[in-house]
Design an enzyme around this catalytic site. Structure first.
Site, short mmCIF file in Angstrom:
data_model
loop_
_atom_site.label_atom_id
_atom_site.label_comp_id
_atom_site.label_asym_id
_atom_site.label_seq_id
_atom_site.Cartn_x
_atom_site.Cartn_y
_atom_site.Cartn_z
N SER A 269 0.93 57.02 68.60
CA SER A 269 0.38 57.53 70.02
C SER A 269 0.90 56.65 71.12
CB SER A 269 -1.19 57.20 70.19
OG SER A 269 -1.51 57.33 71.54
N TYR B 78 -8.89 52.07 68.92
CA TYR B 78 -8.12 53.30 68.48
C TYR B 78 -6.65 52.72 68.81
CZ TYR B 78 -5.67 57.76 69.22
OH TYR B 78 -4.82 58.64 68.97
#
Ligand code: NAD
Ligand code: MG
Length: 307
Positions: A199, A212
């Protein structure tokens, strides 16, 4: 038996000359909530996984791919693309996502593709091994692994982060990748490809999802490290780093509710990405055409700058 067709959808497809600013609308999703894991079926507005647009060109003919988190969002777009590029696909997802998985299976089987459904929870160590065994057995081989499953739940800063959420996030997002990949190495022949979903958060962490973001940085590091071990054996490891993409993960507490209408508008393209815009990156990295691309992270971020 339907004739296998990798040349479908020749209208406005991913290869048609288009302006990226308005190839997809700039959506303003209403506030909404789904329990984890969210379903594509209930997403408002619907995400585009390439059902009516992705055109295969034979780039993965004969390949056998296991894709995790394959039922929805980016994984579903990758599944559609891989099948239409000629791959046989095995889909892992959580049992609660059966509806999304069945939709994909019907869509692709009606086009003549072979789809295997392997539901199960990747926080279970034993399942991390058995899903690989099941994929290998179902397809009589395995040469492509897409580690795409992930969870993202916003917290109120570090002190708002529970041990349970912290550990579950690391379990799914990074420990399962170690476990699944380690077991897959029993089967992957030279020529195989592993693609991991990381990401933009790996480089530019938002404080409300720093747990995360940490797993995503770990995925980048793991991909580079493993690529060095496996390159001499003819197995390539790479990663894809999406920016803000409209998927069910965002409405199952992946974003603060009041941020949903503005989701993705801060990118230079001024809009959220659609899952199908990720698919060509995964196809490229899985296919033999990227034979000299190793340990790379392909950033698909709508222009958000990455190192
Ligand atoms: P998504 O919700 O459609 O997909 C995530 C999938 O992860 C789920 O469908 C589910 O099947 C799977 N999953 C979650 N917990 C699991 C578990 N315990 N066992 C097995 N499977 C489990 O959302 P998405 O946005 O398409 O996410 C796919 C990947 O892309 C994730 O790794 C996510 O972190 C990454 N990503 C997404 C974005 C974005 O903006 N949507 C941005 C960067 C990275
Ligand atoms: Mg899902």
């Amino acid at each position: 038996m339907t004739q296998k067709n990798t040349q479908n959808h020749v209208g406005v497809d991913q290869l048609t000359f288009q302006n990226p600013v308005n190839r997809f609308p700039s959506i303003e999703p209403p506030q909404q909530h789904q329990p984890e894991p969210g379903l594509d079926e209930q997403l408002v507005p619907k995400a585009d996984r390439g059902e009516t647009s992705y055109r295969g060109t034979g780039r993965l003919e004969g390949r056998k791919a296991l894709i995790t988190g394959a039922d929805s969002g980016i994984g579903a777009a990758v599944t559609i693309a891989f099948a239409r590029e000629g791959a046989e696909v095995a889909l892992n997802y959580l049992p609660a996502e059966e509806k999304d998985a069945q939709y994909l299976k019907n869509l692709l089987e009606n086009e003549g593709h072979t789809v295997h459904l392997l539901p199960g929870d990747l926080t279970d160590r034993e399942f991390c091994r058995s899903v690989v065994d099941q994929a290998h057995e179902a397809m009589d081989g395995l040469d492509t692994l897409v580690n795409n499953a992930g969870k993202q739940v916003v917290t109120d800063g570090l002190q708002g982060l529970s041990d349970e959420e912290l550990e579950a996030t690391f379990d799914v997002n990074i420990l399962a990748i170690f476990r699944v990949t380690r077991h897959a190495l029993n089967y992957l022949p030279a020529g195989s490809s592993i693609v991991n979903s990381t990401s933009i958060q790996a480089y530019d962490p938002s404080p409300h999802i720093m747990h995360y973001a940490s797993t995503k940085a770990a995925i980048n590091n793991f991909s580079k490290g493993l690529s060095q071990e496996l390159a001499p054996k003819g197995i390539r490891v790479n990663a894809v780093a999406p920016g803000p993409i409209w998927t069910p993960l965002q409405v199952s507490d992946g974003q603060p509710k009041d941020a949903l209408p503005q989701f993705g508008k801060n990118t230079p393209l001024g809009r959220a990405g659609q899952p199908t815009e990720l698919a060509p990156a995964y196809v490229f990295l899985a296919s033999s055409e990227s034979s000299y691309v190793i340990g790379e992270t392909l950033n698909v971020t709508g222009g958000q700058v990455s190192p």
